[in-house]
Design an enzyme around this catalytic site. Structure first.
Site, PDB file in Angstrom:
ATOM      1  N   LYS A  27      25.171  63.235  21.036  1.00  0.00           N
ATOM      2  CA  LYS A  27      24.515  64.540  20.938  1.00  0.00           C
ATOM      3  C   LYS A  27      23.063  64.317  20.530  1.00  0.00           C
ATOM      4  O   LYS A  27      22.781  63.720  19.488  1.00  0.00           O
ATOM      5  CB  LYS A  27      25.234  65.419  19.911  1.00  0.00           C
ATOM      6  CG  LYS A  27      24.757  66.859  19.869  1.00  0.00           C
ATOM      7  CD  LYS A  27      25.653  67.668  18.923  1.00  0.00           C
ATOM      8  CE  LYS A  27      25.332  69.135  18.949  1.00  0.00           C
ATOM      9  NZ  LYS A  27      26.271  69.903  18.088  1.00  0.00           N
TER      10      LYS A  27
ATOM     11  N   MET B 283      22.246  73.694  20.145  1.00  0.00           N
ATOM     12  CA  MET B 283      21.959  72.673  19.145  1.00  0.00           C
ATOM     13  C   MET B 283      21.655  71.302  19.737  1.00  0.00           C
ATOM     14  O   MET B 283      21.316  70.377  18.998  1.00  0.00           O
ATOM     15  CB  MET B 283      23.143  72.549  18.179  1.00  0.00           C
ATOM     16  CG  MET B 283      23.275  73.722  17.217  1.00  0.00           C
ATOM     17  SD  MET B 283      21.784  74.031  16.247  1.00  0.00           S
ATOM     18  CE  MET B 283      21.651  72.506  15.324  1.00  0.00           C
TER      19      MET B 283
ATOM     20  N   GLY C 186      23.791  72.814  24.831  1.00  0.00           N
ATOM     21  CA  GLY C 186      23.908  74.080  24.112  1.00  0.00           C
ATOM     22  C   GLY C 186      22.698  74.307  23.245  1.00  0.00           C
ATOM     23  O   GLY C 186      21.676  73.601  23.364  1.00  0.00           O
TER      24      GLY C 186
ATOM     25  N   VAL D  71      24.549  66.923  25.115  1.00  0.00           N
ATOM     26  CA  VAL D  71      25.575  65.903  24.898  1.00  0.00           C
ATOM     27  C   VAL D  71      25.643  65.003  26.135  1.00  0.00           C
ATOM     28  O   VAL D  71      25.769  65.485  27.265  1.00  0.00           O
ATOM     29  CB  VAL D  71      26.953  66.536  24.628  1.00  0.00           C
ATOM     30  CG1 VAL D  71      28.003  65.440  24.409  1.00  0.00           C
ATOM     31  CG2 VAL D  71      26.887  67.448  23.406  1.00  0.00           C
TER      32      VAL D  71
ATOM     33  N   ASP E 179      31.838  78.581  12.116  1.00  0.00           N
ATOM     34  CA  ASP E 179      31.566  78.960  13.508  1.00  0.00           C
ATOM     35  C   ASP E 179      32.774  78.648  14.401  1.00  0.00           C
ATOM     36  O   ASP E 179      32.626  78.094  15.497  1.00  0.00           O
ATOM     37  CB  ASP E 179      30.326  78.228  14.020  1.00  0.00           C
ATOM     38  CG  ASP E 179      29.721  78.892  15.254  1.00  0.00           C
ATOM     39  OD1 ASP E 179      30.018  80.075  15.497  1.00  0.00           O
ATOM     40  OD2 ASP E 179      28.952  78.225  15.975  1.00  0.00           O
TER      41      ASP E 179
ATOM     42  N   ILE F 146      26.767  65.474  29.782  1.00  0.00           N
ATOM     43  CA  ILE F 146      28.074  66.139  29.807  1.00  0.00           C
ATOM     44  C   ILE F 146      27.914  67.645  29.682  1.00  0.00           C
ATOM     45  O   ILE F 146      28.493  68.421  30.439  1.00  0.00           O
ATOM     46  CB  ILE F 146      28.979  65.619  28.667  1.00  0.00           C
ATOM     47  CG1 ILE F 146      29.234  64.122  28.812  1.00  0.00           C
ATOM     48  CG2 ILE F 146      30.298  66.382  28.648  1.00  0.00           C
ATOM     49  CD1 ILE F 146      29.986  63.510  27.638  1.00  0.00           C
TER      50      ILE F 146
END
Length: 346
Positions: A41, A23, A21, A26, A140, A18
């Site tokens: 994730k 981290m 990023g 996904v 964040d 999907i």
């Protein structure tokens, strides 16, 4: 296999990617036991295996499951599960079909109606109020961490650097300067103690962007950005959008006060002011004085010969409304309990 990810992680089926990023990646997944789609994730292998920062990255990755996993709110992405399958670390989250982030609506050419922005920030403020009362500070908040559903509902996500603001917490949490610089509060930049008011500052920055399509602290480099956030006030909202009412200007200003004590102290306070502002936005706008209305109506051929008193009586019994070009006022054949008089237009 997809980028080294197996077709299954634990009991979950892994389907297509999907997004990705800093981290993790996904994927769309499927829970065969509950028979529902999920978002999976997966931690980045190269970050996990980094000899210097691998342990810190792993803690931050599972920090999202630890912090957001304790939260249940309609405007926060739900965390269902987390685990390790061989060398793959993963978190199972609520899947939002057709979702996009608020970042799409911070461009001048794609701004949302003011009323919709107020509604979105209201929901975010309520969600953050709930998280803060559960001792979770996001740290964040930014447009790319707020998901918008197909029907323009919102979901706050990415709690990877969230902080449990609790004296008796035994969890080891990442310290230092944490967050995205453009959305950091002064206390974050100064590496001071971070509280829930930090999230409300960041939400104020997001609201400024959604209303104007501009960032309140536009800077050509990091040092200039820090100086603006710490010492300078952003330009008034009306410099970029003349139809923004004063009440929203005041709300955004209060949310972005440099001193945390001068800001909203809880998300519920911000939500309350937004609710009052929304009520004002829904009222008919008096862009034209009563005398101007009378003068416009009196000139119409239909009202030639009417005494002034009767024209005033008609105005008092009427609602003055503005329509955009091509708006449908009344459709032939439909029943209605009123009639319309066109003052301008055809």
């Amino acid at each position: 296999m997809t980028d080294g990810i197996p077709q299954h992680l634990g009991k979950y089926e892994v389907k297509n990617e999907i997004s990705r990023g800093s981290m993790g990646i996904v994927f769309l997944g499927h829970d065969p036991y509950i028979d529902r789609p999920v978002a999976i994730k997966v931690a980045l292998a190269e970050s996990l295996n980094d000899p210097e920062s691998g342990d810190r990255y792993r803690k931050m990755f599972f920090n999202e499951a630890h912090t957001a996993g304790k939260l249940t709110h309609p405007n926060i992405i739900s965390i269902y599960d987390a685990g390790v399958d061989e060398e793959n670390c993963y978190i199972i989250m609520e899947y939002i079909a057709g979702g996009e982030t608020l970042k799409s609506y911070t461009r001048p050419e794609k701004l949302l109606p003011i009323e919709k922005v107020v509604e979105i920030i209201f929901k975010c403020a309520k969600a953050l109020d709930y998280a803060h009362r559960e001792s979770v500070v996001h740290r964040d908040i930014k447009p790319s961490n707020i998901l918008v559903t197909k029907d323009k509902d919102v979901k706050i996500g990415d709690f990877s650097i969230a902080h449990i603001n609790k004296p008796d917490s035994t969890t080891t949490q990442a310290g230092g300067v944490m967050g995205s610089p453009k959305y950091m509060s002064p206390e974050q930049l100064n590496e001071e103690h971070v509280t829930n008011r930090t999230d409300l500052f960041s939400l104020g920055v997001v609201m400024y962007e959604l209303l104007t399509g501009r960032h309140p602290f536009e800077a050509e480099n990091f040092s200039r950005l820090v100086n603006l956030i710490l010492h300078e006030s952003p330009p008034p909202l009306r410099d970029f959008r003349s139809d923004i009412p004063d009440v929203l200007e005041k709300i955004v200003r209060k949310a972005m006060q440099k001193n945390a004590d001068d800001r909203y102290q809880m998300g519920l306070e911000l939500a309350t002011d937004l609710s009052k502002a929304f009520d004002q936005l829904e009222k008919p706008k008096e862009d034209i004085s009563v005398q101007e209305m009378f003068n416009s109506v009196k000139k119409l051929e239909f009202f030639q010969g009417f005494p002034d008193a009767e024209v005033w009586e008609i105005l008092r019994a009427s609602t003055w409304q503005d329509y955009h070009r091509h708006d449908k006022i009344i459709i032939e054949g439909e029943l209605d309990d009123c009639f319309y008089i066109l003052v301008v237009g055809k």
